[in-house]
Design an enzyme around this catalytic site. Sequence first.
Site, PDB file in Angstrom:
ATOM      1  N   LYS A   1       0.825  -1.214   0.000  1.00 52.91           N
ATOM      2  CA  LYS A   1       0.000   0.000   0.000  1.00 52.91           C
ATOM      3  C   LYS A   1       0.858   1.262   0.000  1.00 52.91           C
ATOM      4  CE  LYS A   1      -4.427  -1.890   1.095  1.00 52.91           C
ATOM      5  NZ  LYS A   1      -5.451  -2.273   2.057  1.00 52.91           N
TER       6      LYS A   1
ATOM      7  N   ARG B   1      -3.167 -10.480   3.991  1.00 48.68           N
ATOM      8  CA  ARG B   1      -3.540 -10.487   2.564  1.00 48.68           C
ATOM      9  C   ARG B   1      -2.398  -9.822   1.795  1.00 48.68           C
ATOM     10  NH1 ARG B   1      -5.664  -6.928  -0.964  1.00 48.68           N
ATOM     11  NH2 ARG B   1      -7.146  -7.665  -2.510  1.00 48.68           N
TER      12      ARG B   1
HETATM   13  N1  PMM Z   1      -7.458  -3.817   0.231  1.00 49.26           N
HETATM   14  C1  PMM Z   1      -7.582  -3.880  -1.099  1.00 49.26           C
HETATM   15  C2  PMM Z   1      -8.452  -4.829  -1.680  1.00 49.26           C
HETATM   16  N2  PMM Z   1      -9.148  -5.697  -0.920  1.00 49.26           N
HETATM   17  N3  PMM Z   1      -9.676  -6.556   1.212  1.00 49.26           N
HETATM   18  C3  PMM Z   1      -9.552  -6.500   2.531  1.00 49.26           C
HETATM   19  N4  PMM Z   1     -10.220  -7.360   3.316  1.00 49.26           N
HETATM   20  N5  PMM Z   1      -8.757  -5.558   3.142  1.00 49.26           N
HETATM   21  C4  PMM Z   1      -8.068  -4.630   2.438  1.00 49.26           C
HETATM   22  O1  PMM Z   1      -7.395  -3.782   3.052  1.00 49.26           O
HETATM   23  C5  PMM Z   1      -8.159  -4.682   1.017  1.00 49.26           C
HETATM   24  C6  PMM Z   1      -8.998  -5.657   0.436  1.00 49.26           C
HETATM   25  C7  PMM Z   1      -6.770  -2.930  -1.906  1.00 49.26           C
HETATM   26  O2  PMM Z   1      -6.511  -3.272  -3.204  1.00 49.26           O
HETATM   27  P1  PMM Z   1      -5.491  -4.425  -3.741  1.00 49.26           P
HETATM   28  O3  PMM Z   1      -6.336  -5.594  -4.069  1.00 49.26           O
HETATM   29  O4  PMM Z   1      -4.874  -3.856  -4.965  1.00 49.26           O
HETATM   30  O5  PMM Z   1      -4.521  -4.711  -2.635  1.00 49.26           O
END
Ligand code: PMM
Length: 287
Positions: free
Chosen positions: A226, A265
Amino acid sequence: MSRPLLPGIAGHPPAPHTLVMGVVNVTPDSFSDGGLWLDADAAVARGRQLVADGADVVDVGGESTRPGALRVDEATELERVVPVVRDLVADGVAVSVDTMRSSVAAAAWEAGAALVNDVSGGRADPDMLRVVAEVGAPFVVMHWRAHSAAMQHGDHTHYDDVVRDVLTELRGQVDAALEAGVRADRIVVDPGLGFSKTGEQNWTVLAELEAFAALGHPVLVAASRKRFLGELLAEGDDLRPADRRDDATAALSTLAARAGAWAVRVHEARPSADAVRVVARLAGSSP
Ligand code: PMM
């Protein structure tokens, strides 16, 4: 179709370590991997690679949520996500679906997904909580204030005390899920790093991760690549590019695991898969 089970939720025994959730964004515009896995075969191959690299679950999304992103229509999201979920499930992979739409969650569940990951925590689609409750899906409730186009503007990043306020709002989202019939043992919470939060606020939340476990649900931490990591590692005015933030991501996976996170994640699975094993080994050796 047999649905792979996720350890540590819905009454299943805990995993021997914090789980690693590998990300596959089937989108043209996600901030770090947009366009790379837009083709279904490429997305499935990426999911398999993440598992080979140590991911315990693969999170498949068809809509970018980066700051400023516009929504995709439902048909496009379904078309991107469902075939990838189906193929990975056929391989025995535990799949999570990253969606704010109840129709996509339902279709992915039908295709064998093991978890619904809704960055709005049930707030974007009025039918989401009902659908998740009806099918009995494990559900990620992420702290969320507004859609991506607006989330970094106006009052959306204002907090009197970021940790206390996020906890209070997250508790409200969890209560709404419980009222809609989602079972308590199927709820995972996520502080939502970068969602209506500045870099400074992300660091404050990370410094107090243990407080989130007090909500009484497994905690998911999604710091991977991020912007606040790009800012930390910037050279002059140049942010460290997203695909060179994986070492810092693994450092945060170590700290999240140490703080008791259920899962992290991440976009690159191997460094975090190693990190969570190191933490589990050390914990097992503690006097
Ligand atoms: N951040 C992104 C996408 N999905 N899901 C959860 N549970 N928590 C998060 O902080 C989160 C997410 C940001 O986008 P990316 O898929 O490009 O990392």
